[in-house]
Scaffold this motif. Structure first.
Motif, PDB file in Angstrom:
ATOM      1  N   GLU A 182       0.807  -1.223   0.000  1.00  0.00           N
ATOM      2  CA  GLU A 182       0.000   0.000   0.000  1.00  0.00           C
ATOM      3  C   GLU A 182       0.843   1.277   0.000  1.00  0.00           C
ATOM      4  O   GLU A 182       0.315   2.375  -0.068  1.00  0.00           O
ATOM      5  CB  GLU A 182      -0.933   0.003   1.226  1.00  0.00           C
ATOM      6  CG  GLU A 182      -0.302   0.355   2.576  1.00  0.00           C
ATOM      7  CD  GLU A 182       0.490  -0.778   3.235  1.00  0.00           C
ATOM      8  OE1 GLU A 182       1.049  -1.625   2.502  1.00  0.00           O
ATOM      9  OE2 GLU A 182       0.583  -0.798   4.461  1.00  0.00           O
ATOM     10  N   SER A 197       3.956   7.066   1.754  1.00  0.00           N
ATOM     11  CA  SER A 197       4.943   6.637   2.756  1.00  0.00           C
ATOM     12  C   SER A 197       5.476   7.833   3.520  1.00  0.00           C
ATOM     13  O   SER A 197       6.058   8.737   2.932  1.00  0.00           O
ATOM     14  CB  SER A 197       6.105   5.923   2.071  1.00  0.00           C
ATOM     15  OG  SER A 197       7.128   5.670   3.010  1.00  0.00           O
ATOM     16  N   SER A 198       5.263   7.829   4.801  1.00  0.00           N
ATOM     17  CA  SER A 198       5.943   8.859   5.596  1.00  0.00           C
ATOM     18  C   SER A 198       7.223   8.317   6.210  1.00  0.00           C
ATOM     19  O   SER A 198       8.151   9.058   6.483  1.00  0.00           O
ATOM     20  CB  SER A 198       5.026   9.406   6.691  1.00  0.00           C
ATOM     21  OG  SER A 198       4.293   8.375   7.284  1.00  0.00           O
ATOM     22  N   GLY A 245       5.853  -4.613   8.124  1.00  0.00           N
ATOM     23  CA  GLY A 245       6.021  -6.020   7.782  1.00  0.00           C
ATOM     24  C   GLY A 245       6.671  -6.850   8.873  1.00  0.00           C
ATOM     25  O   GLY A 245       7.186  -7.941   8.588  1.00  0.00           O
TER      26      GLY A 245
HETATM   27  P1  AMP Z   1       2.646  -3.164   9.002  1.00  0.00           P
HETATM   28  O1  AMP Z   1       3.515  -3.293  10.203  1.00  0.00           O
HETATM   29  O2  AMP Z   1       3.378  -3.394   7.739  1.00  0.00           O
HETATM   30  O3  AMP Z   1       1.412  -3.969   9.140  1.00  0.00           O
HETATM   31  O4  AMP Z   1       2.195  -1.648   8.989  1.00  0.00           O
HETATM   32  C1  AMP Z   1       1.435  -1.121  10.037  1.00  0.00           C
HETATM   33  C2  AMP Z   1       0.708   0.111   9.584  1.00  0.00           C
HETATM   34  O5  AMP Z   1       1.660   1.091   9.226  1.00  0.00           O
HETATM   35  C3  AMP Z   1      -0.162  -0.100   8.355  1.00  0.00           C
HETATM   36  O6  AMP Z   1      -1.331   0.655   8.508  1.00  0.00           O
HETATM   37  C4  AMP Z   1       0.693   0.454   7.236  1.00  0.00           C
HETATM   38  O7  AMP Z   1      -0.080   0.921   6.155  1.00  0.00           O
HETATM   39  C5  AMP Z   1       1.421   1.568   7.906  1.00  0.00           C
HETATM   40  N1  AMP Z   1       2.684   1.820   7.263  1.00  0.00           N
HETATM   41  C6  AMP Z   1       3.619   0.899   6.972  1.00  0.00           C
HETATM   42  N2  AMP Z   1       4.667   1.461   6.358  1.00  0.00           N
HETATM   43  C7  AMP Z   1       4.379   2.765   6.257  1.00  0.00           C
HETATM   44  C8  AMP Z   1       5.077   3.887   5.711  1.00  0.00           C
HETATM   45  N3  AMP Z   1       6.266   3.743   5.124  1.00  0.00           N
HETATM   46  N4  AMP Z   1       4.498   5.106   5.786  1.00  0.00           N
HETATM   47  C9  AMP Z   1       3.299   5.243   6.369  1.00  0.00           C
HETATM   48  N5  AMP Z   1       2.606   4.237   6.918  1.00  0.00           N
HETATM   49  C10 AMP Z   1       3.123   3.007   6.846  1.00  0.00           C
END
Ligand code: AMP
Ligand code: MG
Length: 404
Positions: A182, A197-198, A245
């Motif tokens: 995403e 992406s922040s 992830g």
């Molecule tokens: P995850 O740990 O991959 O399940 O991510 C946890 C949450 O953080 C999810 O809502 C992701 O969409 C958000 N997220 C992951 N990477 C980023 C990013 N680089 N920038 C902003 N939000 C992120």
């Protein structure tokens, strides 16, 4: 889950300061000294005048007014080979060497010049407005020490010590890999179910602010092959950082997929909020931190773990951020078993004490309150409920300090 303290200790244990390199003083601000530095010159190297005026013999001006004969004119950078005798004076300027025979300066404002004579109207005791040789330091004095992060003040001192270059630790190179189907970089074309992406750019900024060199590795979609391939590009860095992830969902691939590709996990999951899923290990021999994906978790964990890690690689002790104490503006409920870091504003109350005002909503996806915060309020595991006005530990955000 392990405690924040244990996690930091285990992250830091294998890290070693990076080797030294020689840099020009002009490029040394913010770097960490790898050597003790001794002065190559005495400062001032000779007795100098601290004022514009007349160099005199103090004995001659014990009674004023008195008229003295001007025998020399000594600007800064020049010298006078002769000696100032009884009844004589030298015109002198700030920074010029005190001529032999003279032992005091009368400031220009307390004199009146008449041709090659000057009338002295104020007395000057021995040593008045004279900076003796070595007033600041002497050749050989060790004034800067290994492990010092060089500020503009230190640079000024090193320059005065006649050290045009210094040995400093190499800057850590930090590989930054974001993950997620995403995730799209700011400004790039974006699909209907994607977000910007922040984390990647925030981490770049954070690394830079810590004196490190960020290396953007890219964004890996939630696909094992893609993750393996992109992660493999993180070569030659001193610390490898991923975001997202790393949690428990089926699409959280970092731990499993990279474990088959050279990742050794030291620990995963910390008793903290935000940031519970943080992972620490080593990827193909490079220390690695898997940061949680939520942007607030990423940055809070950066402050608590990444900064000490980068400090240690840079040649500093790698101590955690020092906490301060503030008064709570609101009541807080008792805490559960995870150490809590509440985003809060910090204001100076009328009586001068610091007051912490936590944001009502503490959602780890919300960048706005984080950006508006001045500190984190730290709540240890199982902390009891607190009434408004109670003292709490806070970690103020660095960055507001005057850069000197
Ligand atoms: P995850 O740990 O991959 O399940 O991510 C946890 C949450 O953080 C999810 O809502 C992701 O969409 C958000 N997220 C992951 N990477 C980023 C990013 N680089 N920038 C902003 N939000 C992120
Ligand atoms: Mg994800």
């Amino acid at each position: 889950m392990i405690s924040v303290e244990d996690a930091l200790a285990r992250l830091l244990a294998p890290l070693e300061k990076l080797p030294a390199e020689q840099v020009s003083l002009a490029a040394a601000v913010g770097r960490v000294l790898a050597e003790d530095v001794a002065a190559r010159r005495t400062q001032p190297p000779f007795a100098v005048s601290a004022m514009d005026g007349y160099a005199v013999r103090a004995a001659d001006v014990a009674r004023v007014p008195v008229e003295l004969r001007i025998v020399a004119d000594i600007p800064a950078g020049a010298g006078f080979g002769g000696v100032i005798g009884a009844g004589e004076a030298a015109r002198i300027f700030t920074g010029a060497p005190l001529p032999e025979g003279a032992d005091a300066i009368v400031i220009q404002e307390d004199t009146e010049r008449r041709g090659d004579h000057v009338e002295i109207r104020e007395r000057a005791g021995k040593g008045r407005y004279v900076r003796p040789a070595g007033l600041d330091f002497t050749e050989g004095d060790v004034l800067l020490h290994a492990g010092t992060r060089l500020s503009p003040r230190h640079i000024g001192l090193a320059a005065a010590m006649n050290r045009p270059w210094l040995f400093v630790h190499r800057r850590p190179r930090v590989g930054i890999l974001s993950t997620g189907d995403e995730i799209v970089m700011p400004g790039d074309p974006i699909g209907p179910h994607q977000i910007v992406s922040s984390n990647a750019l925030a981490l770049c900024a954070f690394a830079t602010a810590c004196g490190a060199v960020p290396v953007l590795v890219g964004n890996a979609p939630d696909d094992p092959d893609a993750l393996r391939t992109i992660a493999a590009a993180a070569k030659g860095v001193d610390l490898f950082v991923t975001t997202g992830g790393v949690s428990v969902g089926e699409h959280d691939l970092v731990r499993d997929v990279l474990s088959e590709a050279g990742l050794t996990i030291d620990f995963w999951q910390i008793a903290m909020r935000p940031g519970k899923p943080l992972m620490v290990g080593s990827y193909r021999g490079t220390p690695m931190v898997g940061l949680p994906g939520n942007p607030v978790s990423t940055l809070v964990c950066s402050l608590l773990f990444l900064k000490p890690a980068l400090d240690k690689l840079s040649g500093l002790p790698g101590a955690p951020e020092p906490p301060a104490t503030a008064r709570l503006a609101v009541a807080l409920k008792e805490n559960d078993r995870r150490q809590d870091y509440l985003r809060a504003r910090l204001v100076r109350a009328a009586d001068g004490t610091l007051e912490a005002i936590p944001f009502d909503v503490q959602d780890s996806s919300m960048m706005r309150p984080l950006a508006q915060s001045d500190c984190l309020v730290v709540r240890p595991p199982h902390a009891p409920a607190l009434a408004a006005g109670s003292a709490v530990s806070v970690i103020p955000f660095p960055g507001g300090a005057w850069p000197l």
